[in-house]
Design an enzyme around this catalytic site. Structure first.
Site, mmCIF file in Angstrom:
data_model
loop_
_atom_site.group_PDB
_atom_site.id
_atom_site.type_symbol
_atom_site.label_atom_id
_atom_site.label_comp_id
_atom_site.label_asym_id
_atom_site.label_seq_id
_atom_site.Cartn_x
_atom_site.Cartn_y
_atom_site.Cartn_z
ATOM 1 N N PRO A 96 0.829 -1.345 -0.040
ATOM 2 C CA PRO A 96 0.105 -0.085 0.025
ATOM 3 C C PRO A 96 0.874 1.241 0.203
ATOM 4 O O PRO A 96 2.068 1.006 0.076
ATOM 5 C CB PRO A 96 -0.654 -0.117 1.427
ATOM 6 C CG PRO A 96 0.067 -0.917 2.099
ATOM 7 C CD PRO A 96 0.686 -1.924 1.427
ATOM 8 N N THR A 97 0.101 2.375 -0.266
ATOM 9 C CA THR A 97 0.941 3.785 -0.120
ATOM 10 C C THR A 97 1.298 4.150 1.219
ATOM 11 O O THR A 97 0.344 3.666 2.093
ATOM 12 C CB THR A 97 0.218 4.615 -0.823
ATOM 13 O OG1 THR A 97 0.056 4.353 -2.261
ATOM 14 C CG2 THR A 97 0.981 6.256 -0.703
ATOM 15 N N CYS A 104 -4.184 0.727 -8.892
ATOM 16 C CA CYS A 104 -2.862 0.881 -9.580
ATOM 17 C C CYS A 104 -2.544 2.176 -9.991
ATOM 18 O O CYS A 104 -1.634 2.662 -9.761
ATOM 19 C CB CYS A 104 -2.737 -0.149 -10.583
ATOM 20 S SG CYS A 104 -2.580 -1.826 -9.986
ATOM 21 N N PHE A 127 -15.249 1.742 -9.445
ATOM 22 C CA PHE A 127 -14.124 2.345 -10.315
ATOM 23 C C PHE A 127 -14.378 1.948 -11.813
ATOM 24 O O PHE A 127 -13.853 2.869 -12.508
ATOM 25 C CB PHE A 127 -12.832 2.307 -9.781
ATOM 26 C CG PHE A 127 -12.131 1.027 -10.130
ATOM 27 C CD1 PHE A 127 -12.271 -0.275 -9.746
ATOM 28 C CD2 PHE A 127 -11.274 1.146 -11.290
ATOM 29 C CE1 PHE A 127 -11.324 -1.146 -10.061
ATOM 30 C CE2 PHE A 127 -10.533 0.150 -11.880
ATOM 31 C CZ PHE A 127 -10.717 -1.221 -11.149
ATOM 32 N N ARG A 175 -19.842 8.816 -18.103
ATOM 33 C CA ARG A 175 -19.516 7.678 -18.941
ATOM 34 C C ARG A 175 -19.789 7.756 -20.460
ATOM 35 O O ARG A 175 -19.273 6.725 -21.180
ATOM 36 C CB ARG A 175 -19.605 6.264 -18.189
ATOM 37 C CG ARG A 175 -19.115 6.259 -16.816
ATOM 38 C CD ARG A 175 -17.861 5.915 -16.766
ATOM 39 N NE ARG A 175 -17.095 5.654 -15.625
ATOM 40 C CZ ARG A 175 -16.106 5.300 -15.241
ATOM 41 N NH1 ARG A 175 -15.162 5.073 -16.310
ATOM 42 N NH2 ARG A 175 -15.312 5.053 -14.060
ATOM 43 N N GLN A 203 -3.178 5.259 -9.843
ATOM 44 C CA GLN A 203 -2.795 6.496 -8.977
ATOM 45 C C GLN A 203 -1.568 6.219 -8.243
ATOM 46 O O GLN A 203 -0.436 6.718 -7.952
ATOM 47 C CB GLN A 203 -3.903 7.191 -8.086
ATOM 48 C CG GLN A 203 -3.537 8.309 -7.322
ATOM 49 C CD GLN A 203 -4.537 9.037 -6.525
ATOM 50 O OE1 GLN A 203 -5.521 9.356 -7.309
ATOM 51 N NE2 GLN A 203 -4.511 9.513 -5.399
HETATM 52 C C1 UDX Z 1 -0.668 -6.715 -4.167
HETATM 53 C C2 UDX Z 1 -0.165 -5.294 -4.135
HETATM 54 O O1 UDX Z 1 -0.815 -4.690 -3.213
HETATM 55 C C3 UDX Z 1 0.036 -4.974 -5.427
HETATM 56 O O2 UDX Z 1 1.086 -3.878 -5.364
HETATM 57 C C4 UDX Z 1 0.814 -6.053 -6.207
HETATM 58 O O3 UDX Z 1 1.019 -5.501 -7.565
HETATM 59 C C5 UDX Z 1 0.295 -7.378 -6.236
HETATM 60 O O4 UDX Z 1 0.096 -7.599 -4.571
HETATM 61 P P1 UDX Z 1 -3.321 -7.500 -4.280
HETATM 62 O O5 UDX Z 1 -3.124 -9.110 -4.522
HETATM 63 O O6 UDX Z 1 -4.488 -6.877 -5.013
HETATM 64 O O7 UDX Z 1 -2.150 -6.589 -4.873
HETATM 65 O O8 UDX Z 1 -3.362 -7.250 -2.803
HETATM 66 P P2 UDX Z 1 -4.194 -7.986 -1.823
HETATM 67 O O9 UDX Z 1 -5.506 -8.525 -2.138
HETATM 68 O O10 UDX Z 1 -4.414 -6.984 -0.612
HETATM 69 O O11 UDX Z 1 -3.458 -9.323 -1.227
HETATM 70 C C6 UDX Z 1 -2.346 -9.187 -0.472
HETATM 71 C C7 UDX Z 1 -2.419 -10.514 0.501
HETATM 72 O O12 UDX Z 1 -1.178 -10.536 1.147
HETATM 73 C C8 UDX Z 1 -3.597 -10.486 1.366
HETATM 74 O O13 UDX Z 1 -4.088 -11.600 1.418
HETATM 75 C C9 UDX Z 1 -2.481 -10.375 2.778
HETATM 76 O O14 UDX Z 1 -3.033 -11.029 3.846
HETATM 77 C C10 UDX Z 1 -1.191 -10.947 2.349
HETATM 78 N N1 UDX Z 1 -0.039 -10.686 3.233
HETATM 79 C C11 UDX Z 1 0.150 -9.416 3.517
HETATM 80 C C12 UDX Z 1 0.694 -11.905 3.396
HETATM 81 O O15 UDX Z 1 0.433 -12.998 3.083
HETATM 82 N N2 UDX Z 1 1.884 -11.540 4.184
HETATM 83 C C13 UDX Z 1 2.226 -10.260 4.719
HETATM 84 O O16 UDX Z 1 3.227 -10.243 5.504
HETATM 85 C C14 UDX Z 1 1.194 -9.320 4.523
HETATM 86 C C1 UDX Z 2 -5.123 -1.480 -14.773
HETATM 87 C C2 UDX Z 2 -4.120 -1.777 -15.792
HETATM 88 O O1 UDX Z 2 -4.951 -1.936 -16.875
HETATM 89 C C3 UDX Z 2 -3.637 -3.310 -15.558
HETATM 90 O O2 UDX Z 2 -2.753 -3.728 -16.538
HETATM 91 C C4 UDX Z 2 -2.464 -3.224 -14.223
HETATM 92 O O3 UDX Z 2 -1.789 -4.421 -13.779
HETATM 93 C C5 UDX Z 2 -3.620 -2.738 -13.188
HETATM 94 O O4 UDX Z 2 -4.097 -1.398 -13.373
HETATM 95 P P1 UDX Z 2 -7.402 -2.095 -13.645
HETATM 96 O O5 UDX Z 2 -7.165 -0.959 -12.611
HETATM 97 O O6 UDX Z 2 -8.046 -3.149 -13.475
HETATM 98 O O7 UDX Z 2 -6.120 -2.327 -14.228
HETATM 99 O O8 UDX Z 2 -8.532 -1.216 -14.679
HETATM 100 P P2 UDX Z 2 -8.552 -0.568 -16.135
HETATM 101 O O9 UDX Z 2 -9.539 -1.377 -17.015
HETATM 102 O O10 UDX Z 2 -7.108 -0.437 -16.550
HETATM 103 O O11 UDX Z 2 -9.359 0.926 -15.792
HETATM 104 C C6 UDX Z 2 -8.653 1.796 -14.847
HETATM 105 C C7 UDX Z 2 -9.562 3.056 -14.702
HETATM 106 O O12 UDX Z 2 -9.602 3.980 -16.050
HETATM 107 C C8 UDX Z 2 -10.944 2.580 -14.482
HETATM 108 O O13 UDX Z 2 -11.557 3.598 -13.748
HETATM 109 C C9 UDX Z 2 -11.479 2.709 -15.885
HETATM 110 O O14 UDX Z 2 -12.919 3.346 -15.827
HETATM 111 C C10 UDX Z 2 -10.651 3.991 -16.273
HETATM 112 N N1 UDX Z 2 -10.595 4.177 -17.875
HETATM 113 C C11 UDX Z 2 -10.160 3.082 -18.718
HETATM 114 C C12 UDX Z 2 -11.101 5.400 -18.431
HETATM 115 O O15 UDX Z 2 -11.455 6.425 -17.883
HETATM 116 N N2 UDX Z 2 -10.889 5.483 -19.911
HETATM 117 C C13 UDX Z 2 -10.706 4.624 -20.481
HETATM 118 O O16 UDX Z 2 -10.211 4.434 -21.847
HETATM 119 C C14 UDX Z 2 -10.105 3.246 -20.074
#
Ligand code: UDX
Ligand code: UDX
Length: 463
Positions: A88-89, A271, A333, A431, A273
């Protein structure tokens, strides 16, 4: 071969399920200290919804795919360890609000070092700042008596809603490693796993830093396209051009391409931002303030676009929305997900509440508490109402605002809504998914993104 994955989240779960499904001879164990999450992965109702994921998990689970809370056992047992823990950030301290919080990645590295008695390949999948692999290697070597470690970077490019498709048929798989004999051998091991189903020419190997940086840059470029078209949407509204026509016209240029040119109320998601802020922090750290400012402007335009949308509602409603009911259709989103992280709807709802409006939200998938928490934090505001149907939201509203492109919003009984609404009745389409001319013919004043307002003629105009 035995591999494991630390972190059973959005990324770890689906990625490992796909590897297990495609490589029946490899034992894949996904571990997470969160016992209820693991229990969900072992149940009939998986913790995340992705089209096609249930089938993939069902095929491999219990055969060569396992979900467990035994983190230490999995680390000891595996030759290849994927790190998919959250990044996280940072909320406080140096880089707060921008830099990634790497505490989980670091503790994973420490645990691996302590438990390893033989060579291990550690694969970073979490999105991390460039040079994290180096820090991991230092921690691994400083804390281990036996281990020989190779750290690879293998960033994730999954989009929510299409994760399974993205995994089956990726545009590319990126693997970064050290340019040493050991590094090259480790990369070949990982290439060997993906090559079971991904064409070899789509598997790219690079040095570590290129791979780590590519993930941030890919998301930054995608987000930049949206901010670019959104900035143009404002100019279109001012001039009478149509942003969809402009997007279509420029997208036909094969050098520009047609994707990611849809103007909207603003991008959201976990992702875009986060990764751009990470990138700007990195640029500052390396003494490149101009580069940092350039990328920061992508986020600034996105913030501006969200506020601009809310401001337009206030302006068109005769500069006051105090006490007026505004129906918000959609909070996620993007469509087909219940994810609300960084959704544009948060800023729009907050701005309207600050103006004293009665904000009535409907989303087909997002839970009520989730919406409240996002908009109000721990506070309360009786002007925020969450309802169970679009009809309930729209009945009697002064204005309807579309914030997520859910398909069901395209075919709502707008004529019926119109009857119940105070006049003039407004629609703000964040949209551009509605039939604007038809709505105008019903009598709505329609305000799309990046197009001239579509308003019925005043009675006095009629001949
Ligand atoms: C995460 C990251 O946030 C992202 O930056 C990266 O690209 C892919 O991994 P995501 O899988 O979407 O993305 O996160 P989240 O669904 O929150 O899952 C992270 C998992 O890690 C959670 O289930 C958490 O319990 C686990 N975790 C966290 C561990 O197993 N060990 C830890 O020490 C901390
Ligand atoms: C994104 C990337 O696409 C993916 O490759 C990366 O691993 C994680 O981040 P995601 O966040 O799941 O994936 O959604 P995405 O479909 O990329 O949309 C992101 C945001 O942009 C949404 O809010 C969507 O509504 C918006 N969007 C997308 C627009 O406003 N206009 C567009 O033309 C495309």
């Amino acid at each position: 071969m035995k591999i494991c994955c630390l972190g059973a989240g959005y990324v770890g779960g689906p990625t490992m399920a796909m590897i297990a499904a495609k490589c029946p001879d490899i034992k894949v164990t996904v571990v997470d200290p969160n016992a209820s999450r693991i229990a969900e992965w072992n149940s009939e109702t998986l913790p995340i919804y992705e089209p096609g994921l249930d089938e993939v998990v069902r095929e491999a689970r219990g055969r060569n795919l396992f979900f467990s809370t035994d983190v230490d056992g999995a680390i000891r047992d595996s030759e290849v360890i994927f790190v998919c823990v959250g990044t996280p950030t940072k909320k406080q301290g140096i880089g707060a609000g921008r830099a990634a919080d790497l505490r989980y990645v670091e503790s994973a590295a420490r645990r691996i070092a302590e438990l390893s008695e033989g060579p291990k390949i550690i694969v970073e999948k979490s999105t991390i700042p460039v040079k994290t692999a180096e820090a991991m290697l230092t921690i691994l070597h400083a804390n281990s008596k036996f281990g020989q470690f190779q750290v690879l970077s293998n960033p994730e490019f999954l989009a929510e809603g299409t994760a399974v498709e993205d995994l089956i048929c990726p545009d590319r798989v990126l693997i970064g490693g050290e340019d040493t004999e050991g590094g090259r051998a480790a990369m070949q091991t990982l290439v060997g796993i993906y090559a079971r189903w991904v064409p070899r020419d789509r598997i790219l190997t690079t040095n570590l830093w290129s791979s780590e940086l590519s993930k941030l840059v890919a998301n930054a470029f995608l987000a930049q396209r949206i901010s670019s078209i959104n900035s143009i949407s404002a100019l279109c509204e001012a001039t009478g051009a149509d942003v969809d026509e402009v997007g279509n016209a420029i997208g036909k240029d094969s050098r520009i391409g047609p994707k990611f040119l849809k103007a909207s109320v603003g991008f959201g998601g976990s992702c875009f931002q986060k990764d751009i802020l990470n990138l700007t922090y990195l640029c500052q750290h390396f003494g490149l303030p101009e580069v940092s400012a350039y990328w920061e402007s992508v986020v600034k335009i996105n913030d501006w676009q969200k506020h601009r949308f809310a401001e337009r509602i206030v302006r068109e409603l005769f500069n006051t929305v105090t006490g007026k009911r505004i129906a918000i259709l959609g909070f996620a989103f993007k469509k087909d997900t219940n994810d609300t992280r960084e959704t544009a709807a948060i800023a729009v709802c907050q701005d309207l509440l600050a103006e004293g409006a009665e904000v009535v939200v409907y989303d087909p998938k997002v839970r009520e508490e989730e919406i409240r928490q996002n908009v109000l934090g721990s506070g309360t505001n009786e002007n925020l109402k969450i309802v169970r149907s679009a009809e309930e939201a729209a009945t009697g509203a002064h204005a309807i605002a579309i914030l997520t492109e859910w398909d069901e919003f395209k075919t709502l009984p707008y004529a019926g809504f119109f009857e119940s609404m105070p006049k003039p009745a407004f629609i703000f389409d964040g949209r551009n998914i509605l039939p604007h001319a038809e709505l105008r013919d019903i009598g709505f004043r329609v305000f799309p993104i990046g197009k001239a307002a579509n308003t019925p003629r005043q009675k006095s105009d009629r001949v």
